[in-house]
Design a protein around this motif. Structure first.
Motif, mmCIF file in Angstrom:
data_model
loop_
_atom_site.group_PDB
_atom_site.id
_atom_site.type_symbol
_atom_site.label_atom_id
_atom_site.label_comp_id
_atom_site.label_asym_id
_atom_site.label_seq_id
_atom_site.Cartn_x
_atom_site.Cartn_y
_atom_site.Cartn_z
ATOM 1 N N ARG A 137 -12.730 0.196 6.460
ATOM 2 C CA ARG A 137 -13.929 0.618 7.197
ATOM 3 C C ARG A 137 -13.555 1.546 8.356
ATOM 4 O O ARG A 137 -14.186 2.595 8.552
ATOM 5 C CB ARG A 137 -14.667 -0.606 7.719
ATOM 6 N N ALA A 138 -12.535 1.164 9.114
ATOM 7 C CA ALA A 138 -12.107 2.004 10.236
ATOM 8 C C ALA A 138 -11.590 3.351 9.744
ATOM 9 O O ALA A 138 -11.820 4.390 10.384
ATOM 10 C CB ALA A 138 -11.042 1.278 11.051
ATOM 11 N N SER B 201 -1.767 4.851 7.855
ATOM 12 C CA SER B 201 -0.314 4.791 8.030
ATOM 13 C C SER B 201 0.083 4.220 9.387
ATOM 14 O O SER B 201 1.194 3.695 9.545
ATOM 15 C CB SER B 201 0.293 6.183 7.871
ATOM 16 N N SER B 202 -0.826 4.333 10.362
ATOM 17 C CA SER B 202 -0.500 3.882 11.719
ATOM 18 C C SER B 202 -0.763 2.399 11.944
ATOM 19 O O SER B 202 -0.345 1.846 12.962
ATOM 20 C CB SER B 202 -1.322 4.686 12.735
ATOM 21 N N VAL B 203 -1.455 1.748 11.009
ATOM 22 C CA VAL B 203 -1.839 0.353 11.202
ATOM 23 C C VAL B 203 -0.611 -0.548 11.075
ATOM 24 O O VAL B 203 0.115 -0.470 10.075
ATOM 25 C CB VAL B 203 -2.912 -0.054 10.173
ATOM 26 N N PRO B 204 -0.354 -1.408 12.062
ATOM 27 C CA PRO B 204 0.801 -2.301 11.956
ATOM 28 C C PRO B 204 0.617 -3.351 10.874
ATOM 29 O O PRO B 204 -0.508 -3.640 10.459
ATOM 30 C CB PRO B 204 0.865 -2.944 13.347
ATOM 31 N N GLY B 205 1.724 -3.918 10.419
ATOM 32 C CA GLY B 205 1.664 -4.934 9.377
ATOM 33 C C GLY B 205 2.012 -4.368 8.016
ATOM 34 O O GLY B 205 2.476 -3.236 7.890
ATOM 35 N N LYS B 206 1.757 -5.166 6.990
ATOM 36 C CA LYS B 206 2.093 -4.749 5.634
ATOM 37 C C LYS B 206 1.308 -3.499 5.243
ATOM 38 O O LYS B 206 0.093 -3.440 5.422
ATOM 39 C CB LYS B 206 1.786 -5.879 4.657
ATOM 40 N N PRO B 207 1.983 -2.479 4.703
ATOM 41 C CA PRO B 207 1.287 -1.237 4.347
ATOM 42 C C PRO B 207 0.214 -1.472 3.285
ATOM 43 O O PRO B 207 0.356 -2.303 2.394
ATOM 44 C CB PRO B 207 2.415 -0.345 3.794
ATOM 45 N N LEU B 208 -0.875 -0.720 3.403
ATOM 46 C CA LEU B 208 -1.942 -0.736 2.415
ATOM 47 C C LEU B 208 -1.912 0.581 1.648
ATOM 48 O O LEU B 208 -1.592 1.630 2.204
ATOM 49 C CB LEU B 208 -3.304 -0.909 3.098
ATOM 50 N N GLY B 209 -2.263 0.522 0.358
ATOM 51 C CA GLY B 209 -2.239 1.720 -0.470
ATOM 52 C C GLY B 209 -3.579 2.431 -0.457
ATOM 53 O O GLY B 209 -4.638 1.796 -0.474
ATOM 54 N N ILE B 210 -3.544 3.767 -0.436
ATOM 55 C CA ILE B 210 -4.750 4.583 -0.524
ATOM 56 C C ILE B 210 -4.855 5.105 -1.958
ATOM 57 O O ILE B 210 -3.968 5.814 -2.430
ATOM 58 C CB ILE B 210 -4.700 5.776 0.440
#
Length: 275
Positions: free
Chosen positions: A133-134, A161-170
């Motif tokens: 959402r963000a 890419s800047s969000v901390p924690g486990k990476p999420l896929g686009i």
């Protein structure tokens, strides 16, 4: 076609105001479908609830019958990414469901999607939805401040890419699009950074911005129904979407009652109503 590229449809202010009318109907219909997404209900019930709001408003569905699609919304549950068909599937506590719908008023379209976590949320699913959402709002803000459509995907990619924690896929197989007298029009709106800048952003441009993120790999497959797209690794996915207009004074989120002000002002963008 111009130099091999599909022609972009630029709208007048009056046409964009009608698209906003469609967006307001759509927002109310999504409100109703989201409220109905509780444990024990079926995805077909969500479709019925959504359709009832459109019918009451005298609006038409742009999903129903589109290339043979049999419903007024897409209901994509858990590992289903997009284009899930409503039916007898019962929602369970902890499911994550993306509800994607559209509306037509006087021939002009709107398109929007929201993700709901049914009942008790897994914290990682909540994070997936919150980040998606963000990311959408960062992409919309880039439409207001950028020069080219490619700036939207760059902003989405940079934020995720800047969000901390486990990476999420686009997801890269499915992207946003132009919208207006048809639901899907030029140009494509990528959700990731590339070297292609895309067309210039100028008044009359209307886009559906819709990042789709996953907790695992970005590979997808289409089920035997020829519609439902799933992650091949079975990991959960998420979609958020708004239709947005660019006009001479700024931008306005067509499928949000406040034009997107609640989420855009903190990003330094103040949406302006269509003159």
């Amino acid at each position: 076609m111009a130099f091999g590229q599909p022609r972009i449809e630029y709208k007048t202010n009056a046409q964009m105001r009608t698209m906003h009318e469609a967006g307001l109907v759509l927002s109310r219909a999504l409100d109703a479908a989201v409220a109905a997404a509780v444990p024990g209900t079926t995805t077909k019930h969500l479709d019925d609830v959504f359709a009832a709001v459109l019918n009451e408003a005298g609006a038409k569905s742009n999903f129903l019958g589109y290339h043979g699609f049999p419903a007024t919304i897409c209901t994509s549950v858990n590992e289903e990414v997009v284009h899930g068909i409503p039916g007898s599937r019962v929602l369970n506590d902890g499911d994550i469901i993306s509800i994607d719908g559209g509306a037509i008023v006087d021939g002009w379209h709107s398109d929007s999607a929201r993700t709901v976590i049914v009942g008790t949320a897994d914290p990682e699913d909540q994070r997936l939805s919150d980040v998606t959402r963000a990311a959408m709002w960062h992409g919309i803000a880039a439409l207001a401040t950028g020069k080219h459509v490619g700036d939207i995907g760059a902003a989405i990619d940079d934020f995720v890419s800047s969000v901390p924690g486990k990476p999420l896929g686009i997801l890269e197989d499915y992207v946003g699009h132009g919208i207006g007298s048809e639901m899907h029009m030029a140009p494509d709106v990528l959700n990731y950074r590339t070297t292609h800048r895309g067309p210039k952003i100028k008044p009359g441009l209307c886009l559906a911005i819709e990042p789709m993120l996953v907790r695992g790999g970005i590979e997808t497959a289409v089920l035997e129904d020829d519609w439902t797209v799933v992650t091949t690794d079975g990991k959960r996915s998420c979609q958020w979407e708004h239709s947005v207009a660019v006009h001479e004074k700024g931008i306005w989120v067509l499928s949000a009652p406040d034009g997107g002000a609640e989420h855009l002002v903190p990003l330094g963008v103040t949406p302006v109503p269509i003159p």
